[in-house]
Motif scaffolding. Structure first.
Motif, PDB file in Angstrom:
ATOM      1  N   GLU A   1       0.871  -1.178   0.000  1.00  0.00           N
ATOM      2  CA  GLU A   1       0.000   0.000   0.000  1.00  0.00           C
ATOM      3  C   GLU A   1       0.900   1.217   0.000  1.00  0.00           C
ATOM      4  O   GLU A   1       1.851   1.292   0.786  1.00  0.00           O
ATOM      5  CB  GLU A   1      -0.842   0.073   1.267  1.00  0.00           C
ATOM      6  CG  GLU A   1      -1.951  -0.909   1.391  1.00  0.00           C
ATOM      7  CD  GLU A   1      -2.727  -0.687   2.684  1.00  0.00           C
ATOM      8  OE1 GLU A   1      -3.309   0.411   2.852  1.00  0.00           O
ATOM      9  OE2 GLU A   1      -2.723  -1.597   3.517  1.00  0.00           O
ATOM     10  N   LEU A   2       0.603   2.162  -0.868  1.00  0.00           N
ATOM     11  CA  LEU A   2       1.298   3.444  -0.877  1.00  0.00           C
ATOM     12  C   LEU A   2       0.289   4.528  -0.533  1.00  0.00           C
ATOM     13  O   LEU A   2      -0.788   4.589  -1.127  1.00  0.00           O
ATOM     14  CB  LEU A   2       1.914   3.730  -2.250  1.00  0.00           C
ATOM     15  CG  LEU A   2       2.960   2.746  -2.760  1.00  0.00           C
ATOM     16  CD1 LEU A   2       3.409   3.140  -4.161  1.00  0.00           C
ATOM     17  CD2 LEU A   2       4.143   2.670  -1.814  1.00  0.00           C
ATOM     18  N   GLU A   3       0.638   5.369   0.429  1.00  0.00           N
ATOM     19  CA  GLU A   3      -0.168   6.529   0.768  1.00  0.00           C
ATOM     20  C   GLU A   3       0.656   7.750   0.400  1.00  0.00           C
ATOM     21  O   GLU A   3       1.761   7.943   0.925  1.00  0.00           O
ATOM     22  CB  GLU A   3      -0.516   6.534   2.253  1.00  0.00           C
ATOM     23  CG  GLU A   3      -1.431   5.385   2.643  1.00  0.00           C
ATOM     24  CD  GLU A   3      -1.739   5.349   4.120  1.00  0.00           C
ATOM     25  OE1 GLU A   3      -1.001   5.965   4.927  1.00  0.00           O
ATOM     26  OE2 GLU A   3      -2.735   4.703   4.480  1.00  0.00           O
ATOM     27  N   ILE A   4       0.127   8.548  -0.510  1.00  0.00           N
ATOM     28  CA  ILE A   4       0.886   9.651  -1.080  1.00  0.00           C
ATOM     29  C   ILE A   4       0.221  10.971  -0.723  1.00  0.00           C
ATOM     30  O   ILE A   4      -0.956  11.175  -1.020  1.00  0.00           O
ATOM     31  CB  ILE A   4       1.002   9.474  -2.604  1.00  0.00           C
ATOM     32  CG1 ILE A   4       1.721   8.151  -2.872  1.00  0.00           C
ATOM     33  CG2 ILE A   4       1.736  10.641  -3.227  1.00  0.00           C
ATOM     34  CD1 ILE A   4       1.394   7.511  -4.156  1.00  0.00           C
ATOM     35  N   ALA A   5       0.978  11.827  -0.072  1.00  0.00           N
ATOM     36  CA  ALA A   5       0.483  13.143   0.317  1.00  0.00           C
ATOM     37  C   ALA A   5       1.000  14.188  -0.667  1.00  0.00           C
ATOM     38  O   ALA A   5       2.205  14.301  -0.882  1.00  0.00           O
ATOM     39  CB  ALA A   5       0.937  13.493   1.730  1.00  0.00           C
ATOM     40  N   LEU A   6       0.067  14.893  -1.271  1.00  0.00           N
ATOM     41  CA  LEU A   6       0.393  15.993  -2.192  1.00  0.00           C
ATOM     42  C   LEU A   6      -0.484  17.195  -1.830  1.00  0.00           C
ATOM     43  O   LEU A   6      -1.408  17.543  -2.560  1.00  0.00           O
ATOM     44  CB  LEU A   6       0.153  15.553  -3.642  1.00  0.00           C
ATOM     45  CG  LEU A   6       1.139  14.534  -4.185  1.00  0.00           C
ATOM     46  CD1 LEU A   6       0.637  13.925  -5.477  1.00  0.00           C
ATOM     47  CD2 LEU A   6       2.498  15.177  -4.388  1.00  0.00           C
ATOM     48  N   PRO A   7      -0.202  17.830  -0.684  1.00  0.00           N
ATOM     49  CA  PRO A   7      -1.092  18.869  -0.178  1.00  0.00           C
ATOM     50  C   PRO A   7      -1.121  20.158  -0.997  1.00  0.00           C
ATOM     51  O   PRO A   7      -2.079  20.929  -0.879  1.00  0.00           O
ATOM     52  CB  PRO A   7      -0.563  19.134   1.235  1.00  0.00           C
ATOM     53  CG  PRO A   7       0.856  18.696   1.210  1.00  0.00           C
ATOM     54  CD  PRO A   7       0.906  17.557   0.226  1.00  0.00           C
ATOM     55  N   ALA A   8      -0.130  20.391  -1.841  1.00  0.00           N
ATOM     56  CA  ALA A   8      -0.059  21.668  -2.556  1.00  0.00           C
ATOM     57  C   ALA A   8      -0.663  21.619  -3.961  1.00  0.00           C
ATOM     58  O   ALA A   8      -0.613  22.610  -4.683  1.00  0.00           O
ATOM     59  CB  ALA A   8       1.397  22.146  -2.629  1.00  0.00           C
ATOM     60  N   VAL A   9      -1.227  20.479  -4.361  1.00  0.00           N
ATOM     61  CA  VAL A   9      -1.828  20.384  -5.693  1.00  0.00           C
ATOM     62  C   VAL A   9      -3.274  19.908  -5.586  1.00  0.00           C
ATOM     63  O   VAL A   9      -3.659  19.260  -4.617  1.00  0.00           O
ATOM     64  CB  VAL A   9      -1.030  19.450  -6.648  1.00  0.00           C
ATOM     65  CG1 VAL A   9       0.380  19.971  -6.872  1.00  0.00           C
ATOM     66  CG2 VAL A   9      -0.990  18.033  -6.128  1.00  0.00           C
ATOM     67  N   ASP A  10      -4.055  20.224  -6.602  1.00  0.00           N
ATOM     68  CA  ASP A  10      -5.456  19.808  -6.614  1.00  0.00           C
ATOM     69  C   ASP A  10      -5.542  18.304  -6.882  1.00  0.00           C
ATOM     70  O   ASP A  10      -4.587  17.700  -7.377  1.00  0.00           O
ATOM     71  CB  ASP A  10      -6.234  20.585  -7.684  1.00  0.00           C
ATOM     72  CG  ASP A  10      -5.711  20.304  -9.081  1.00  0.00           C
ATOM     73  OD1 ASP A  10      -6.171  19.318  -9.694  1.00  0.00           O
ATOM     74  OD2 ASP A  10      -4.837  21.061  -9.554  1.00  0.00           O
ATOM     75  N   PRO A  11      -6.669  17.673  -6.536  1.00  0.00           N
ATOM     76  CA  PRO A  11      -6.799  16.221  -6.681  1.00  0.00           C
ATOM     77  C   PRO A  11      -6.550  15.691  -8.094  1.00  0.00           C
ATOM     78  O   PRO A  11      -5.945  14.631  -8.265  1.00  0.00           O
ATOM     79  CB  PRO A  11      -8.242  15.948  -6.240  1.00  0.00           C
ATOM     80  CG  PRO A  11      -8.565  17.066  -5.306  1.00  0.00           C
ATOM     81  CD  PRO A  11      -7.835  18.266  -5.862  1.00  0.00           C
ATOM     82  N   GLN A  12      -6.983  16.396  -9.105  1.00  0.00           N
ATOM     83  CA  GLN A  12      -6.788  15.934 -10.486  1.00  0.00           C
ATOM     84  C   GLN A  12      -5.306  15.936 -10.849  1.00  0.00           C
ATOM     85  O   GLN A  12      -4.803  14.985 -11.449  1.00  0.00           O
ATOM     86  CB  GLN A  12      -7.581  16.827 -11.454  1.00  0.00           C
ATOM     87  CG  GLN A  12      -7.513  16.352 -12.888  1.00  0.00           C
ATOM     88  CD  GLN A  12      -8.378  17.221 -13.820  1.00  0.00           C
ATOM     89  OE1 GLN A  12      -9.074  18.125 -13.384  1.00  0.00           O
ATOM     90  NE2 GLN A  12      -8.301  16.922 -15.092  1.00  0.00           N
TER      91      GLN A  12
END
Length: 143
Positions: free
Chosen positions: A98-109
Motif C-alpha cells: 500500500e502506498l499513501e501519497i500526500a500531495l497537499p499543494a496540488v489539486d486532486p486531479q
C-alpha cells in the motif's frame, strides 16, 4: 536494461534472524522476525526494508515527475506498507503493498496525474507490477 548502478548486500545468520549489510558498509542491520510472526522483534525485517525502499524510490519518482510538470510538491510525502502473509493456496508466502501519497499543494486531479506518471517510472513499481497487489491512496496531508 542498461545498468546505471548496482547495490550489493549480504544476508547471513538465520535468514530473518541474522544480519544484513551492504558491501560498502553504509547499511549494517540486525534482522529479527517481528513479534507477529513469532520472533523477538528486536531488529528490522525484510518487509520494513522493502517499505522504506519503496517509499523513498516512489517519492523520488514523484519528485522527478513534479519537476517535469512544474508542480508544487511542497510537503509531499510517501508512506509504504508492505503486508506479508500466507498465500491462499497454502503454497508459501506472499507480499502486498500500500502506498499513501500526500500531495497537499496540488489539486486532486493534478495529484492523480502525477501519481500515475510516477507509478510508471518508479523502479519498485515496475518490479512489482503484475507480481503483487499495490494499492495507492492519495491524501491531502502526510499520514
Amino acid at each position: 536494461m542498461k545498468t546505471l548502478y548496482t547495490a550489493e548486500a549480504l544476508a547471513s545468520g538465520e535468514g530473518r534472524d541474522g544480519n544484513a549489510r551492504t558491501r560498502d558498509g553504509k547499511l549494517n542491520v540486525t534482522l529479527a522476525s517481528p513479534v507477529e510472526l513469532g520472533g523477538s522483534g528486536e531488529g528490522t525485517n525484510p518487509e520494513q526494508l522493502f517499505a522504506a525502499g519503496y517509499a523513498a524510490c516512489f517519492h523520488s519518482a514523484l519528485r522527478v515527475v513534479g519537476r517535469q510538470e512544474r508542480a508544487d510538491l511542497t510537503d509531499s510525502a510517501v508512506a509504504a506498507k508492505i503486508h506479508f502473509g500466507a498465500l491462499a493456496d497454502g503454497a508459501g508466502y506472499g507480499l502486498a503493498a500500500e502506498l499513501e501519497i500526500a500531495l497537499p499543494a496540488v489539486d486532486p486531479q493534478t495529484a492523480e496525474a502525477l501519481v500515475t506518471k510516477a507509478h510508471r517510472i518508479c523502479p519498485y513499481s515496475n518490479a512489482t507490477r503484475g507480481n503483487i497487489t499495490v494499492d495507492i491512496t492519495i491524501l491531502a496531508t502526510a499520514a
